[in-house]
Design a protein around this motif. Structure first.
Motif, PDB file in Angstrom:
ATOM      1  N   PRO A  99       0.821  -1.206   0.000  1.00 59.62           N
ATOM      2  CA  PRO A  99       0.000   0.000   0.000  1.00 59.62           C
ATOM      3  C   PRO A  99       0.858   1.259   0.000  1.00 59.62           C
ATOM      4  CG  PRO A  99      -0.753  -1.553   1.667  1.00 59.62           C
ATOM      5  CD  PRO A  99       0.559  -2.066   1.172  1.00 59.62           C
ATOM      6  N   ILE A 100       0.315   2.312  -0.600  1.00 55.09           N
ATOM      7  CA  ILE A 100       1.000   3.598  -0.671  1.00 55.09           C
ATOM      8  C   ILE A 100       0.225   4.606   0.168  1.00 55.09           C
ATOM      9  CG2 ILE A 100       1.756   5.467  -2.181  1.00 55.09           C
ATOM     10  CD1 ILE A 100       1.920   3.333  -4.425  1.00 55.09           C
ATOM     11  N   SER A 101       0.948   5.304   1.024  1.00 55.59           N
ATOM     12  CA  SER A 101       0.379   6.323   1.902  1.00 55.59           C
ATOM     13  C   SER A 101       0.790   7.702   1.397  1.00 55.59           C
ATOM     14  CB  SER A 101       0.891   6.113   3.333  1.00 55.59           C
ATOM     15  OG  SER A 101       0.632   7.228   4.150  1.00 55.59           O
ATOM     16  N   ILE A 102      -0.134   8.642   1.444  1.00 54.24           N
ATOM     17  CA  ILE A 102       0.197  10.031   1.155  1.00 54.24           C
ATOM     18  C   ILE A 102       0.315  10.786   2.475  1.00 54.24           C
ATOM     19  CG2 ILE A 102      -2.278  10.527   0.742  1.00 54.24           C
ATOM     20  CD1 ILE A 102       0.821  12.454  -0.659  1.00 54.24           C
ATOM     21  N   ASP A 103       1.460  11.387   2.687  1.00 56.42           N
ATOM     22  CA  ASP A 103       1.745  12.150   3.904  1.00 56.42           C
ATOM     23  C   ASP A 103       1.493  13.621   3.586  1.00 56.42           C
ATOM     24  OD1 ASP A 103       2.743  13.391   6.130  1.00 56.42           O
ATOM     25  OD2 ASP A 103       4.739  12.499   6.019  1.00 56.42           O
ATOM     26  N   THR A 104       0.304  14.108   3.910  1.00 57.37           N
ATOM     27  CA  THR A 104      -0.052  15.489   3.616  1.00 57.37           C
ATOM     28  C   THR A 104      -1.141  15.952   4.575  1.00 57.37           C
ATOM     29  OG1 THR A 104      -0.766  17.031   1.876  1.00 57.37           O
ATOM     30  CG2 THR A 104      -1.849  14.882   1.928  1.00 57.37           C
ATOM     31  N   LEU A 105      -1.209  17.270   4.772  1.00 57.64           N
ATOM     32  CA  LEU A 105      -2.334  17.812   5.525  1.00 57.64           C
ATOM     33  C   LEU A 105      -3.355  18.490   4.615  1.00 57.64           C
ATOM     34  CD1 LEU A 105      -1.430  21.001   5.495  1.00 57.64           C
ATOM     35  CD2 LEU A 105      -0.270  20.420   7.614  1.00 57.64           C
ATOM     36  N   LYS A 106      -3.072  18.536   3.313  1.00 61.06           N
ATOM     37  CA  LYS A 106      -3.959  19.220   2.372  1.00 61.06           C
ATOM     38  C   LYS A 106      -4.925  18.220   1.718  1.00 61.06           C
ATOM     39  CE  LYS A 106      -0.517  22.747   1.122  1.00 61.06           C
ATOM     40  NZ  LYS A 106       0.762  22.141   1.524  1.00 61.06           N
ATOM     41  N   PRO A 107      -6.233  18.417   1.851  1.00 57.44           N
ATOM     42  CA  PRO A 107      -7.176  17.471   1.255  1.00 57.44           C
ATOM     43  C   PRO A 107      -7.091  17.424  -0.264  1.00 57.44           C
ATOM     44  CG  PRO A 107      -8.324  19.421   2.093  1.00 57.44           C
ATOM     45  CD  PRO A 107      -6.918  19.491   2.600  1.00 57.44           C
ATOM     46  N   GLU A 108      -6.735  18.531  -0.889  1.00 53.85           N
ATOM     47  CA  GLU A 108      -6.615  18.537  -2.351  1.00 53.85           C
ATOM     48  C   GLU A 108      -5.499  17.603  -2.815  1.00 53.85           C
ATOM     49  OE1 GLU A 108      -7.877  22.677  -0.940  1.00 53.85           O
ATOM     50  OE2 GLU A 108      -6.359  21.180  -0.383  1.00 53.85           O
ATOM     51  N   VAL A 109      -4.402  17.594  -2.054  1.00 52.80           N
ATOM     52  CA  VAL A 109      -3.287  16.704  -2.380  1.00 52.80           C
ATOM     53  C   VAL A 109      -3.689  15.249  -2.143  1.00 52.80           C
ATOM     54  CG1 VAL A 109      -0.902  16.091  -1.838  1.00 52.80           C
ATOM     55  CG2 VAL A 109      -1.599  18.502  -1.852  1.00 52.80           C
ATOM     56  N   ALA A 110      -4.349  15.001  -1.014  1.00 54.43           N
ATOM     57  CA  ALA A 110      -4.790  13.635  -0.714  1.00 54.43           C
ATOM     58  C   ALA A 110      -5.731  13.111  -1.791  1.00 54.43           C
ATOM     59  CB  ALA A 110      -5.475  13.605   0.646  1.00 54.43           C
ATOM     60  N   GLU A 111      -6.661  13.947  -2.233  1.00 53.30           N
ATOM     61  CA  GLU A 111      -7.623  13.517  -3.243  1.00 53.30           C
ATOM     62  C   GLU A 111      -6.923  13.117  -4.537  1.00 53.30           C
ATOM     63  OE1 GLU A 111     -12.130  14.821  -4.149  1.00 53.30           O
ATOM     64  OE2 GLU A 111     -10.664  16.452  -4.205  1.00 53.30           O
ATOM     65  N   GLU A 112      -5.949  13.902  -4.976  1.00 50.16           N
ATOM     66  CA  GLU A 112      -5.202  13.551  -6.185  1.00 50.16           C
ATOM     67  C   GLU A 112      -4.348  12.306  -5.968  1.00 50.16           C
ATOM     68  OE1 GLU A 112      -5.586  14.912  -9.237  1.00 50.16           O
ATOM     69  OE2 GLU A 112      -7.235  15.957  -8.206  1.00 50.16           O
ATOM     70  N   ALA A 113      -3.826  12.152  -4.762  1.00 55.45           N
ATOM     71  CA  ALA A 113      -3.031  10.957  -4.454  1.00 55.45           C
ATOM     72  C   ALA A 113      -3.892   9.703  -4.490  1.00 55.45           C
ATOM     73  CB  ALA A 113      -2.373  11.112  -3.086  1.00 55.45           C
ATOM     74  N   GLY A 129     -14.598  15.232   4.872  1.00 58.41           N
ATOM     75  CA  GLY A 129     -15.445  14.748   3.788  1.00 58.41           C
ATOM     76  C   GLY A 129     -14.677  13.981   2.743  1.00 58.41           C
ATOM     77  N   ILE A 130     -13.519  14.482   2.350  1.00 52.24           N
ATOM     78  CA  ILE A 130     -12.709  13.793   1.342  1.00 52.24           C
ATOM     79  C   ILE A 130     -12.218  12.457   1.889  1.00 52.24           C
ATOM     80  CG2 ILE A 130     -10.466  13.891   0.159  1.00 52.24           C
ATOM     81  CD1 ILE A 130     -11.102  16.845  -0.424  1.00 52.24           C
ATOM     82  N   ALA A 131     -11.833  12.435   3.145  1.00 54.74           N
ATOM     83  CA  ALA A 131     -11.408  11.168   3.756  1.00 54.74           C
ATOM     84  C   ALA A 131     -12.564  10.175   3.794  1.00 54.74           C
ATOM     85  CB  ALA A 131     -10.872  11.416   5.154  1.00 54.74           C
ATOM     86  N   ALA A 132     -13.751  10.651   4.137  1.00 52.44           N
ATOM     87  CA  ALA A 132     -14.916   9.767   4.238  1.00 52.44           C
ATOM     88  C   ALA A 132     -15.302   9.186   2.882  1.00 52.44           C
ATOM     89  CB  ALA A 132     -16.090  10.521   4.846  1.00 52.44           C
TER      90      ALA A 132
END
Length: 263
Positions: free
Chosen positions: A75-89, A111-114
């Protein structure tokens, strides 16, 4: 969890893996060394770090995640606090969101996490990276960090994130003194008692050198803190941590293998 910092200014290896080919080679080597998860970060959160733009962070991490998704079996984890970055990841293949702000940086984070199927790591940080080590203070660091993490976990559940997708991380070195860090590491079993798996992330951190300073020893630079890193993480694993986040995967796996063989 193996660390891949695609940044010019991370405290330990900033700049070493900023190029795509170097980052790919490093990530593949971590998997070969035994990493169970790769944690990809495009913005340093070291003490004193300054933020980067959303677009810059995305440009650093998304091509790498997309390429790794096709070439590694972890699995690949994205280390970020920005939801926009997480969504693209997530679109590129990430399935874990490791967030130093515990989904508190933006109103959009929960919301993006959910809406994703990702596991979520909620970390405690007092303040923000640029100033967090200026004067950290707590009345009871363990109780306050524990309370904060449980509150954020409940907020995540309330937003629709399944409890089994939630991890917690006490945030070693993120707005803590040496004694705060030691108290939280000692309390690993207490943090793990609430049912959320604990991620311990103390690799090469400054408090290891601070222990040497306290004894009048010349403090080790980040790359020479492997002994302390292994000691902390073996202690945490023995006391209930579910995963450790490290730069030196092979050494950590070797230590774990020996401890397991000894029973």
């Amino acid at each position: 969890m193996g660390v891949v910092n695609v940044t010019p200014d991370s405290f330990s290896d900033g700049g070493r893996f900023i190029g795509f080919q170097a980052a790919m080679a490093h990530a593949k080597q971590l998997v070969a060394d035994g990493a169970d998860v790769l944690d990809i970060g495009g913005e340093s959160t070291r003490p004193g770090a300054h933020p980067v733009t959303i677009d810059e962070e995305i440009s650093r991490v998304v091509p790498l995640i997309n390429a790794l998704w096709n070439e590694v079996d972890v699995p690949i984890s994205i280390d970020t606090l920005k939801p926009e970055v997480a969504e693209e990841a997530f679109k590129a293949g990430a399935s874990v969101w490791n967030d130093v702000s515990a989904l508190g940086y933006s109103p959009d984070s929960l919301g993006i996490a959910a809406r994703s199927d990702a596991d979520i790591v909620l970390m405690h940080m007092q303040g923000e990276p640029r100033t967090m080590q200026s004067s950290p203070w707590y009345e009871d660091v363990v109780a306050e960090v524990e309370s904060y993490l449980l509150e954020r976990a409940q907020a995540a559940v309330g937003a629709g994130i399944a409890p089994e997708r939630i991890w917690i991380d006490p945030g070693i070195g993120f707005g803590k003194t040496l004694d705060h860090n030691l108290a939280l590491i000692r309390a690993t079993d207490r943090l793990a008692s609430h049912g959320f798996p604990v991620l311990m992330a103390a690799s090469r951190k400054r408090f290891i050198a601070a222990l040497e300073e306290r004894e009048g020893i010349e403090p080790a630079p980040p790359e020479d803190r492997l002994g302390g890193t292994v000691a902390v993480h073996l202690h945490a694993l023995k006391n209930g941590a579910a995963m450790v986040r490290v730069h030196d995967v092979r050494a950590m796996k070797q230590a774990m293998r020996v401890v397991q063989a000894l029973g």
